[in-house]
Structure formats: structure tokens, C-alpha cells
Design a protein around this motif. Structure first.
Motif, PDB file in Angstrom:
ATOM      1  N   LEU A 161      52.409 -51.670  25.183  1.00 48.25           N
ATOM      2  CA  LEU A 161      52.741 -52.997  24.624  1.00 48.25           C
ATOM      3  C   LEU A 161      54.084 -52.972  23.926  1.00 48.25           C
ATOM      4  O   LEU A 161      54.832 -53.959  23.955  1.00 48.25           O
ATOM      5  N   ILE A 162      54.424 -51.844  23.262  1.00 50.10           N
ATOM      6  CA  ILE A 162      55.736 -51.739  22.604  1.00 50.10           C
ATOM      7  C   ILE A 162      56.852 -51.856  23.651  1.00 50.10           C
ATOM      8  O   ILE A 162      57.871 -52.521  23.444  1.00 50.10           O
ATOM      9  N   LYS A 163      56.658 -51.208  24.807  1.00 54.27           N
ATOM     10  CA  LYS A 163      57.673 -51.281  25.871  1.00 54.27           C
ATOM     11  C   LYS A 163      57.829 -52.718  26.374  1.00 54.27           C
ATOM     12  O   LYS A 163      58.948 -53.188  26.574  1.00 54.27           O
ATOM     13  N   ASP A 164      56.689 -53.415  26.572  1.00 51.47           N
ATOM     14  CA  ASP A 164      56.779 -54.807  27.029  1.00 51.47           C
ATOM     15  C   ASP A 164      57.487 -55.678  26.008  1.00 51.47           C
ATOM     16  O   ASP A 164      58.316 -56.532  26.352  1.00 51.47           O
ATOM     17  N   ARG A 165      57.148 -55.471  24.718  1.00 46.95           N
ATOM     18  CA  ARG A 165      57.784 -56.296  23.667  1.00 46.95           C
ATOM     19  C   ARG A 165      59.291 -56.032  23.611  1.00 46.95           C
ATOM     20  O   ARG A 165      60.099 -56.970  23.508  1.00 46.95           O
ATOM     21  N   ASP A 166      59.702 -54.765  23.686  1.00 50.27           N
ATOM     22  CA  ASP A 166      61.140 -54.436  23.651  1.00 50.27           C
ATOM     23  C   ASP A 166      61.871 -55.012  24.858  1.00 50.27           C
ATOM     24  O   ASP A 166      63.020 -55.436  24.754  1.00 50.27           O
ATOM     25  N   ARG A 167      61.195 -55.027  26.021  1.00 49.25           N
ATOM     26  CA  ARG A 167      61.844 -55.565  27.211  1.00 49.25           C
ATOM     27  C   ARG A 167      62.103 -57.065  27.072  1.00 49.25           C
ATOM     28  O   ARG A 167      63.166 -57.553  27.444  1.00 49.25           O
ATOM     29  N   PHE A 168      61.160 -57.795  26.490  1.00 47.87           N
ATOM     30  CA  PHE A 168      61.380 -59.228  26.278  1.00 47.87           C
ATOM     31  C   PHE A 168      62.469 -59.467  25.250  1.00 47.87           C
ATOM     32  O   PHE A 168      63.307 -60.356  25.426  1.00 47.87           O
ATOM     33  N   LEU A 169      62.475 -58.691  24.162  1.00 52.92           N
ATOM     34  CA  LEU A 169      63.512 -58.887  23.134  1.00 52.92           C
ATOM     35  C   LEU A 169      64.889 -58.549  23.690  1.00 52.92           C
ATOM     36  O   LEU A 169      65.869 -59.228  23.401  1.00 52.92           O
ATOM     37  N   ASN A 213      59.376 -66.297  20.370  1.00 49.48           N
ATOM     38  CA  ASN A 213      58.983 -66.533  21.756  1.00 49.48           C
ATOM     39  C   ASN A 213      57.472 -66.360  21.899  1.00 49.48           C
ATOM     40  O   ASN A 213      56.899 -65.410  21.359  1.00 49.48           O
ATOM     41  N   PRO A 214      56.763 -67.315  22.592  1.00 50.51           N
ATOM     42  CA  PRO A 214      55.307 -67.207  22.722  1.00 50.51           C
ATOM     43  C   PRO A 214      54.850 -65.876  23.299  1.00 50.51           C
ATOM     44  O   PRO A 214      53.846 -65.312  22.857  1.00 50.51           O
ATOM     45  N   LEU A 215      55.562 -65.331  24.301  1.00 49.55           N
ATOM     46  CA  LEU A 215      55.169 -64.036  24.881  1.00 49.55           C
ATOM     47  C   LEU A 215      55.316 -62.916  23.863  1.00 49.55           C
ATOM     48  O   LEU A 215      54.453 -62.038  23.739  1.00 49.55           O
ATOM     49  N   VAL A 216      56.430 -62.938  23.097  1.00 46.59           N
ATOM     50  CA  VAL A 216      56.649 -61.905  22.065  1.00 46.59           C
ATOM     51  C   VAL A 216      55.589 -62.008  20.987  1.00 46.59           C
ATOM     52  O   VAL A 216      55.034 -61.005  20.514  1.00 46.59           O
ATOM     53  N   LEU A 217      55.258 -63.247  20.575  1.00 46.92           N
ATOM     54  CA  LEU A 217      54.243 -63.435  19.535  1.00 46.92           C
ATOM     55  C   LEU A 217      52.879 -62.947  20.023  1.00 46.92           C
ATOM     56  O   LEU A 217      52.112 -62.359  19.261  1.00 46.92           O
ATOM     57  N   ASN A 218      52.568 -63.169  21.317  1.00 52.22           N
ATOM     58  CA  ASN A 218      51.281 -62.726  21.858  1.00 52.22           C
ATOM     59  C   ASN A 218      51.198 -61.199  21.851  1.00 52.22           C
ATOM     60  O   ASN A 218      50.188 -60.620  21.452  1.00 52.22           O
ATOM     61  N   ILE A 219      52.301 -60.534  22.291  1.00 50.36           N
ATOM     62  CA  ILE A 219      52.311 -59.073  22.314  1.00 50.36           C
ATOM     63  C   ILE A 219      52.234 -58.522  20.896  1.00 50.36           C
ATOM     64  O   ILE A 219      51.529 -57.539  20.614  1.00 50.36           O
ATOM     65  N   THR A 220      52.965 -59.153  19.957  1.00 48.63           N
ATOM     66  CA  THR A 220      52.940 -58.703  18.554  1.00 48.63           C
ATOM     67  C   THR A 220      51.531 -58.802  17.987  1.00 48.63           C
ATOM     68  O   THR A 220      51.066 -57.910  17.261  1.00 48.63           O
TER      69      THR A 220
END
Length: 571
Positions: free
Chosen positions: A156-164, A172-179
Motif C-alpha cells: 500500500l505504501i508503494k501504491d500511495r507513493d506512486r499516486f503522489l 485525492n480520493p484514491l490517496v485518502l482511501n490508501i491512507t
């Protein structure tokens, strides 16, 4: 730097294989090739970078803990050295019971459990310092549940960093969901650490209790030998943990150095020289069709919806005399009455002279002629016509009286350059019993002007009064021409109710303003007016509809009640 935005990017793959075909439509084939090649290269580099980052974090974690363990090992070794030195101890033979298989098994198990607990403390310290960063994995902890949660947390950390990194913000809704998922995993890891720590403590307590039972049988063992054994046991635990961390560091270093690409590029991007879109033939046909249909459609709509009067041909069907066509003039070209000279040769003055010449065929008397100038709606220019016509008639040495009977929205004062309440007027005369209308006249050469006066609350009743009729009769005996500037006859009844008092009626129709529907009013009601004629105003400004007239004219029909009956607060 080249900005490449909004490409038409497509990809397809065969479910029976692991190959992906990427295609793109763009106007520049070389840029499209570079775009796809760069996209694939960047994707491959990102995959390698993410895995290297995980190993790098593991190496940094091991390095920081190794320094800490080195200090602890140094302290324990110094403690052992000082203990032996202070008690003058040399190498001792442990009691045979302590070398038994049971004690050895207990010691081995106790060593394993305490090693796990130390690793658990190190992990807990790392988690407390973590701020959405990758956690170390495969560093010796044997709890599969915790290791699985850490692996899920790192994904999940990798996915969040990729979006940022791709430009998405923290909101961002996707970032907030992953967070939110990371926060839940963080809590689950903490709970698992606490649970695992309790489990280790229970196991350690059991083994310590069993060793304590065995110690009863060996109460004769010297205290120094027990202490030395405790120091050596602690030293062994720290050394084993230190060696384990060094081993994990080497494994992570090797993995970091030999990370393989995530994809295999079969062919680089290739393009064709012939464009796939758009078709030149289709575009030319489409443009030709639109170029014919749209203008025709717009013109059809334009003329279908146009209900304005533009030229005299639009009012020819009324069978009413057209006395003159007044050209369009800008507001800056319109002069006050006092500024109009007998030698004026402007387009407006010449057209009024034409109106005056044609009017002579309508007027039958040499004196006492009353002319009503009105319009259907506001803004058609009746006051402009009445003021200029009155002034030009006065140049012929005829006595002329201009009367403002528009008691709702008087405008004659604007052509005199005075305030509308600067002088008493017709309304004051009709309302007051002790006022002579001759005393409130304004003069401009041979032209006398009777303003409308104060705005009354009952203009229709005042104009329909017998006193008003007497006023007209008296004026006829004094003046050659009486020009009456009235209110629009379609909006209020002020004008129509006394229309038979006047010898002639001139209705002003404004081009590009009056509509063909309302002009039929005169065709249906021309018997209400004497010698009805038309004047077409503002001709020659038909470049576009929605015409802007050359002078300001605003009507506000309503009653302005004041402190006295028929008087406004301004007075």
C-alpha cells in the motif's frame, strides 16, 4: 521540455499469454514513438526503483540496529571482564546437572524466545518512528501474521507513493482511501506486536519457572558461577542477534544489487508514414456540407424570428400616410432646443424639414392647428420629433406651443438642459385652481414650452378633465401650432381618451425596435385618431438587430406619491 498531453492511448493483451500491445494515435509519429518508448522505460525503472527502495530501507534499518547492538555487546563483555577480575575467577567447570540435555533444551528455547522478543522491540521502535514509509521485512521475526501484515503495508505504501509522485495531492480520493487502509494496517500491526509479545512473555515465564525448579536441586552452586552464567547467556543472545542482522543485511545488499527488470521489451515503438486519421476526403465533404447548410439554416432562423420593422415597406400594408423617414443619429449629434439654428443642415434637421413639408398636406387650417405626436411603446423617439418639429416651425415666425402631456415620464426637459422640476407645468395647472398656464411657460424664441410639471398620481383623470379641454381651446386661439408630446398609447390610456381633441396625429415608429405585431394597433384603431400619419424613426442602422438607439430614453411607469396630492417628494 516537450509537453505531451491527451494522447489517444490504447492497449490490448491476449489472455492466453503475458504479452501486451500498446498503440497510440497522434499527429506526430516521431513524438508518438518517443512517448511509448519513454512510457515503457519509465514503467520498468519505477518497478526496479520500488523494489530497490524496499531493500534499501531494510539495509538502513539493519545498520541502525547493528550500531545499537555493538554498544550493548561491548557493555556486556566489559561487565563479564570486570566481574571475573573483581572475583578472581578463571575458567570454571559447570555442574554436570547444568550440562544435562534438559537444561540445554530449556536454554536453547529460552534463547530463541528472547531473541524473538528483542526483534519485536526493534520492530516496535521502527513502527513508532514510521511516517508512511516502507517497513523492514525478513529480518528474523518468525510470526507469519506480523510478516504478512508488513508485506501488505509495504504494498500500500508503494501504491500511495506512486499516486503522489504522479501529481495527485494528499486530498485525492484514491490517496485518502490508501491512507485509511494504511492506518488500519498500522493499528493491526501494533495489536499483533502486543499479542505476540504477551505470547513470548508467557512462554519465557514458563521456561524460567521450570529452570527455577531445577535450581532448587543445585542450591550448593556458588553464587559467582550463577552470575557468570547469566552474563554469558546475555552475551550469547546479543551476539546471535547481531550475527542474524548482519546476515539479513548481506541478503538485502545482494538483492538490491541484482534486481531484475519487471518487464521484457519485445519490440520498440514503430510507426507508419500514412496517417490513420483523419480522412482528408471525409473532412472536405463534411466541411462543404456544413458550409452550405449552416449559413442557410442560420439565415432561415434569423429571418423567421425577426419581427422588427426595418424599412417603410414593412408598414406599407397599413395604408397610412408616411410623412418622413428620420435617419439614425448618435446621442452626441442631438442638440438641445436652444442650440438648433435656422441654418442647421444636419441629417436630422433636414429630415424634420421634410416632415414639416409633408405635414402641410395634412394640415387644413392656417392657425390653431393641434398636432398629437405619440408612439406605441417607449423608446421610439416621439419627444425627439416633437421638440425638433416645434423648433423648426417657430423659425417660420409662426407662434408655436409645445405641450408635454406625458405626465408619467416627461422627457422634454432633457432637450432644454434643465431639471424636470425646474418649472411648474401642465400637471400643476390642471391640479391647482389659482394657476394660469400662461405664467408657467418657458420660451425659446417664438417657441413657447409647457412642461409636464410634477408627476401626479392620477395622470389619466387630469388629462380627461374638462379643464384640459378648455386649455386646448384657449391655446388654439393664441397659437398657430400646438404640438402635444404624449405618452405611448399602447401602454396607458392617457393619450387615447382625448385623441379626438387634436386635428392631426403623428405616430412615431422606430426602425429595428418596433415590432410588426404591435403596429397593427393603428390599423385596428385608426378611427380613434384624426388624420393619423406615421413617421419612421432611426432609419439606416440595420447592420445588426438588437439595435442601440442614438439617445437615451427610459420609461418608468408608476406612481410617485408625495406629501401633497399629485406632488412628489422631490418638490
Amino acid at each position: 521540455m516537450l509537453e505531451f498531453s491527451n494522447p489517444s492511448l490504447n492497449n490490448s493483451y491476449n489472455q492466453t499469454s503475458d504479452q501486451i500491445l500498446i498503440e497510440i494515435d497522434y499527429e506526430n509519429r516521431l513524438i508518438a514513438e518517443d512517448y511509448i518508448n519513454t512510457l515503457i522505460s519509465t514503467f520498468d525503472s519505477d518497478g526496479i526503483f520500488e523494489r530497490q527502495l524496499e531493500y534499501k530501507n531494510t539495509i538502513e534499518f539493519v545498520d541502525s540496529r547493528s550500531k545499537f547492538l555493538e554498544k550493548e555487546l561491548s557493555l556486556i563483555e566489559n561487565k563479564k571482564q570486570n566481574f571475573k577480575k573483581s572475583n578472581k575467577l578463571t575458567d570454571l567447570q559447570l555442574n554436570a546437572s547444568y550440562t544435562s540435555n534438559l537444561i540445554g533444551a530449556y536454554d536453547s528455547e529460552l534463547f530463541q524466545l528472547r531473541s524473538q522478543k528483542e526483534l519485536l522491540y526493534l520492530l516496535n521502535d521502527e513502527i513508532n518512528l514510521n511516517d508512511y514509509a516502507l517497513l523492514p521485512i525478513n529480518f528474523g521475526l518468525e510470526n507469519q501474521s506480523i510478516n504478512g501484515l508488513i508485506s501488505e503495508f509495504n504494498l500500500l505504501i508503494k501504491d500511495r507513493d506512486r499516486f503522489l509522485n504522479s501529481g495527485a495531492g494528499n486530498k485525492n480520493p484514491l490517496v485518502l482511501n490508501i491512507t485509511s487502509q494504511l492506518d488500519n494496517l498500522y493499528k493491526n500491526i501494533k495489536l499483533s506486536i502486543i499479542s505476540y509479545e504477551k505470547s513470548l512473555d508467557l512462554q519465557i515465564d514458563k521456561i524460567v519457572a521450570k529452570e527455577s525448579e531445577l535450581d532448587i536441586f543445585y542450591s550448593d552452586v556458588p553464587e559467582n558461577e550463577k552470575i557468570l552464567r547469566s552474563i554469558e547467556r546475555e552475551l550469547e543472545i546479543k551476539e546471535a542477534l547481531f550475527l542474524l542482522l548482519l546476515q539479513k543485511k548481506e541478503e538485502a545488499s545482494v538483492n538490491f544489487a541484482v534486481v531484475n527488470p519487471t518487464i521484457k521489451i519485445i519490440d520498440n515503438a514503430m510507426s507508419t508514414r500514412n496517417p490513420v486519421y483523419p480522412s482528408k476526403l471525409n473532412i472536405m465533404l463534411f466541411a462543404a456540407i456544413l458550409g452550405i447548410i449552416i449559413p442557410i439554416l442560420l439565415l432561415f432562423i434569423w429571418f423567421t424570428l425577426d419581427n422588427k420593422i426595418h424599412t417603410k415597406d414593412d408598414i406599407a400594408h397599413l395604408n397610412l400616410p408616411l410623412l418622413a423617414e428620420i435617419p439614425h443619429v448618435e446621442s452626441s449629434d442631438i442638440k438641445e432646443i436652444g442650440e438648433i439654428a435656422v441654418s442647421s443642415r444636419s441629417n436630422l434637421i433636414e429630415s424634420i424639414r421634410m416632415l414639416l413639408a409633408n405635414l402641410s398636406y395634412v394640415i387644413k387650417k392656417s392657425s390653431g392647428n393641434t398636432i398629437l405626436i405619440t408612439s406605441l411603446v417607449k423608446g421610439e423617439g416621439k419627444t425627439l420629433i416633437s421638440t425638433h418639429l416645434s423648433k423648426l416651425i417657430s423659425f417660420r415666425n409662426d407662434k408655436v406651443l409645445l405641450v408635454g402631456t406625458d405626465l408619467r415620464n416627461p422627457q422634454i426637459h432633457t432637450y432644454l438642459g434643465i431639471d424636470k422640476y425646474a418649472s411648474q407645468g401642465l400637471a400643476d395647472y390642471l391640479y391647482k385652481d389659482n394657476l394660469d398656464w400662461k405664467d408657467i411657460l418657458l420660451s425659446e424664441g417664438d417657441l413657447d414650452i409647457l412642461l409636464s410639471g410634477v408627476i401626479p398620481p392620477n395622470p389619466a383623470e387630469l388629462l380627461n378633465s374638462e379643464k384640459y379641454s378648455q386649455f386646448i381651446d384657449e391655446a388654439k386661439k393664441i397659437y398657430d401650432y400646438i404640438i402635444v408630446d404624449s405618452a405611448p398609447c399602447l401602454l396607458v390610456a392617457d393619450t387615447v381618451q382625448k385623441a379626438n381633441l387634436y386635428d392631426s396625429t403623428i405616430c412615431v415608429v422606430r426602425a429595428n425596435h418596433s415590432t410588426t405585431g404591435i403596429i397593427k394597433y393603428f390599423q385596428d384603431n385608426k378611427n380613434l385618431f384624426n388624420n393619423l400619419s406615421l413617421v419612421l424613426n432611426s432609419v439606416g442602422n440595420s447592420a445588426r438587430y438588437g439595435y442601440k438607439y442614438g439617445y437615451q430614453y427610459g420609461y418608468k411607469y408608476g406612481y410617485n406619491y408625495g406629501y401633497g396630492y399629485g406632488y412628489s417628494e422631490d418638490e
